[in-house]
Design a protein around this motif. Structure first.
Motif, PDB file in Angstrom:
ATOM      1  N   TYR A 168       0.862  -1.185   0.000  1.00  0.00           N
ATOM      2  CA  TYR A 168       0.000   0.000   0.000  1.00  0.00           C
ATOM      3  C   TYR A 168       0.898   1.234   0.000  1.00  0.00           C
ATOM      4  N   ALA A 169       0.624   2.156  -0.903  1.00  0.00           N
ATOM      5  CA  ALA A 169       1.488   3.325  -1.036  1.00  0.00           C
ATOM      6  C   ALA A 169       0.693   4.514  -1.558  1.00  0.00           C
ATOM      7  N   ALA A 170       1.165   5.703  -1.214  1.00  0.00           N
ATOM      8  CA  ALA A 170       0.567   6.946  -1.707  1.00  0.00           C
ATOM      9  C   ALA A 170       1.656   7.995  -1.797  1.00  0.00           C
ATOM     10  N   SER A 171       1.457   8.970  -2.668  1.00  0.00           N
ATOM     11  CA  SER A 171       2.438  10.049  -2.816  1.00  0.00           C
ATOM     12  C   SER A 171       1.728  11.348  -3.154  1.00  0.00           C
ATOM     13  N   ASP A 172       2.431  12.431  -2.930  1.00  0.00           N
ATOM     14  CA  ASP A 172       1.950  13.753  -3.315  1.00  0.00           C
ATOM     15  C   ASP A 172       3.168  14.566  -3.733  1.00  0.00           C
ATOM     16  N   SER A 173       2.950  15.641  -4.454  1.00  0.00           N
ATOM     17  CA  SER A 173       4.089  16.419  -4.939  1.00  0.00           C
ATOM     18  C   SER A 173       3.776  17.903  -4.894  1.00  0.00           C
ATOM     19  N   ILE A 174       4.814  18.700  -4.998  1.00  0.00           N
ATOM     20  CA  ILE A 174       4.682  20.148  -5.015  1.00  0.00           C
ATOM     21  C   ILE A 174       5.755  20.705  -5.949  1.00  0.00           C
ATOM     22  N   ALA A 175       5.408  21.749  -6.657  1.00  0.00           N
ATOM     23  CA  ALA A 175       6.370  22.378  -7.567  1.00  0.00           C
ATOM     24  C   ALA A 175       7.495  23.017  -6.763  1.00  0.00           C
ATOM     25  N   MET A 176       8.699  22.945  -7.309  1.00  0.00           N
ATOM     26  CA  MET A 176       9.851  23.534  -6.636  1.00  0.00           C
ATOM     27  C   MET A 176       9.632  25.023  -6.377  1.00  0.00           C
ATOM     28  N   TYR A 229       6.404  10.421  -0.365  1.00  0.00           N
ATOM     29  CA  TYR A 229       5.633   9.171  -0.433  1.00  0.00           C
ATOM     30  C   TYR A 229       5.658   8.455   0.910  1.00  0.00           C
ATOM     31  N   ALA A 230       4.698   7.558   1.067  1.00  0.00           N
ATOM     32  CA  ALA A 230       4.661   6.639   2.205  1.00  0.00           C
ATOM     33  C   ALA A 230       4.244   5.273   1.683  1.00  0.00           C
ATOM     34  N   GLU A 231       4.713   4.229   2.351  1.00  0.00           N
ATOM     35  CA  GLU A 231       4.455   2.866   1.867  1.00  0.00           C
ATOM     36  C   GLU A 231       4.529   1.874   3.020  1.00  0.00           C
ATOM     37  N   GLU A 232       3.689   0.856   2.964  1.00  0.00           N
ATOM     38  CA  GLU A 232       3.759  -0.250   3.920  1.00  0.00           C
ATOM     39  C   GLU A 232       3.305  -1.533   3.229  1.00  0.00           C
ATOM     40  N   VAL A 233       3.696  -2.668   3.813  1.00  0.00           N
ATOM     41  CA  VAL A 233       3.363  -3.979   3.241  1.00  0.00           C
ATOM     42  C   VAL A 233       2.750  -4.815   4.344  1.00  0.00           C
ATOM     43  N   SER A 234       1.445  -5.096   4.239  1.00  0.00           N
ATOM     44  CA  SER A 234       0.756  -5.832   5.293  1.00  0.00           C
ATOM     45  C   SER A 234      -0.545  -6.405   4.762  1.00  0.00           C
ATOM     46  N   GLN A 235      -1.192  -7.226   5.586  1.00  0.00           N
ATOM     47  CA  GLN A 235      -2.514  -7.759   5.239  1.00  0.00           C
ATOM     48  C   GLN A 235      -3.298  -8.052   6.510  1.00  0.00           C
TER      49      GLN A 235
END
Length: 330
Positions: A90-98, A307-313
Motif C-alpha cells: 500500500y502506497a501513496a504520494s503527493d508532490s509540489i512544484a519547486m 511518499y509513504a508505503e507499507e506492506v501488510s494484510q
C-alpha cells in the motif's frame, strides 16, 4: 494542478502563531490496536490451523473403561488445515512544484506538510481495511440486534451479555476478549437507561436520565458487566466524495454494527519459511514492512515528491471466533 502564486504568497503577512491546522488526532485510529501484529519474514506464507475438534473430547459412544488384558480405546482425529496469506503493498504520494516550495510563506516545511497529508491518507485507508474486515457479515458469524440501542426500552447490556454467551459457545468455550463499536452505537449506550443505571443511584439522577455518561464511564460499565478487557471505539471519519465534488464525510466504522470476538493471545510462532502457527484468533495483521516515508525530486527537478508505503494484510482466520451484531443504531 499547481497552486497559484497568490495562494501560497498572500499579500498580507501570515502570523505564524495564529495558524491553526484542522487535522484530526491519530488517537481516533484503532486498526493497529485491535489486531495482533505478526511480523513475517516473507511477503507470503502459510497459516497452519489446528482443528479444535481434536481437543473437544472423544465424542459420544466411546467408552474409555478398559477391562484387564483388553486393548485401550482408540480415539479418532480430524485433519489440520491451512490458509495462505500474502501481504499487499500500500502506497501513496503527493508532490509540489519547486517554485511553490520557495514562494510559500506558510509556516513550516512544505515537505513535512505533504508527509502529513500522505500519512493521513495511508492511515485512514488502513482503518477502512480493518473496519471492512471486522464488520463484514460474510467473514464472521452474524446476527441482528433485537432492537437498536437508542430505541425506547432497549436493553443493550442484556443483549451484549447474551452475545458473549453466543461467542463463547461458538468458540469452543473461549471467552471473547475484544469488543469494537462504531461511534454512533457507542454513544447510544451513553444515553441508554440500562447502562446509566449501573452508575450511581436514583438519588443523583442517573436512572432518571439527568446524566449522560462519558466514554470512559461507558467502557468501565461494559468491562464490569461483560468482563471483556479490550474495548475500542472507531470514531475516525473520512471524506467519501470524489475529488472535485462537495465534501461528504462519514464514519469509517459503521454506526449500526459492532464486533465481539477473540483478537488477542495469538502467541504466534513464525518459521523461517514464512509459515505461521498461532493460538485461536479471529483475525490477524500480517506485517512484512511497517510504514516508511521518503522524498525525491523529479528527473527535470521541477517537482518534489513525498511518499509513504507499507506492506501488510489484515486477514480473517476463523469465522467462529468472531461475531458481528447488526442493527445496533437507527
Amino acid at each position: 494542478m499547481a497552486s497559484s502564486y497568490s495562494n501560497l504568497h498572500p499579500v498580507d503577512q501570515i502570523l505564524t502563531n495564529l495558524v491553526v491546522e484542522a487535522v484530526p488526532s491519530d488517537d481516533q485510529l484503532i486498526a493497529d490496536k485491535v489486531f495482533e501484529p505478526i511480523v513475517v519474514p516473507e511477503r507470503s506464507g502459510t497459516i497452519l490451523l489446528e482443528e479444535t475438534r481434536n481437543f473437544m473430547g472423544a465424542g459420544a459412544g466411546l467408552d474409555l473403561e478398559r477391562a484387564p488384558g483388553s486393548s485401550r480405546a482408540t480415539i479418532g482425529g480430524f485433519d489440520r488445515t491451512s490458509q495462505t496469506f500474502k501481504a499487499k503493498i500500500y502506497a501513496a504520494s503527493d508532490s509540489i512544484a519547486m517554485e511553490d516550495i520557495f514562494d510559500s510563506q506558510y509556516p513550516g516545511s512544505e515537505e513535512q506538510r505533504l508527509a502529513r497529508k500522505v500519512a493521513r491518507v495511508m492511515k485512514l485507508a488502513k482503518e477502512k481495511r480493518a473496519a471492512d474486515l471486522l464488520f463484514d457479515a460474510t467473514s464472521f458469524n452474524t446476527s441482528a440486534a433485537s432492537a437498536t440501542f437508542d430505541a425506547t426500552g432497549a436493553e443493550p447490556l442484556s443483549e451484549l451479555h447474551q452475545l458473549k454467551d453466543t461467542v463463547f459457545e461458538a468458540a469452543h468455550g473461549i471467552n471473547p476478549d475484544t469488543l469494537i463499536f462504531g461511534r454512533k452505537t457507542f454513544r447510544a449506550l451513553a444515553r441508554n437507561p440500562e447502562v446509566r443505571g449501573y452508575v450511581g443511584t436514583l438519588a443523583n439522577g442517573v436512572a432518571s436520565g439527568n446524566l449522560i455518561l462519558s466514554d470512559e464511564a461507558v467502557i468501565e460499565v461494559l468491562r464490569s458487566v461483560l468482563g471483556i478487557p479490550n474495548i475500542y471505539v472507531g470514531a475516525a471519519r473520512q471524506d467519501t466524495a470524489v475529488p472535485g465534488a462537495t465534501s461528504s464525510e462519514g464514519y469509517i466504522w459503521g454506526g449500526d454494527k459492532l464486533f465481539m470476538g477473540i483478537l488477542r493471545g495469538a502467541d504466534a510462532i513464525v518459521q523461517k519459511s514464512g509459515n505461521v502457527k498461532g493460538m485461536p484468533v479471529a483475525a490477524l495483521n500480517f506485517q512484512f514492512g511497517s510504514m516508511v516515508a521518503g522524498q525525491y525530486d523529479s528527473l527535470d527537478k521541477t517537482r518534489r515528491y513525498v511518499y509513504a508505503e507499507e506492506v501488510s494484510q489484515f486477514k480473517a482466520i476463523d469465522s467462529t471466533l468472531g461475531h458481528v451484531l447488526t442493527g445496533t443504531h437507527s
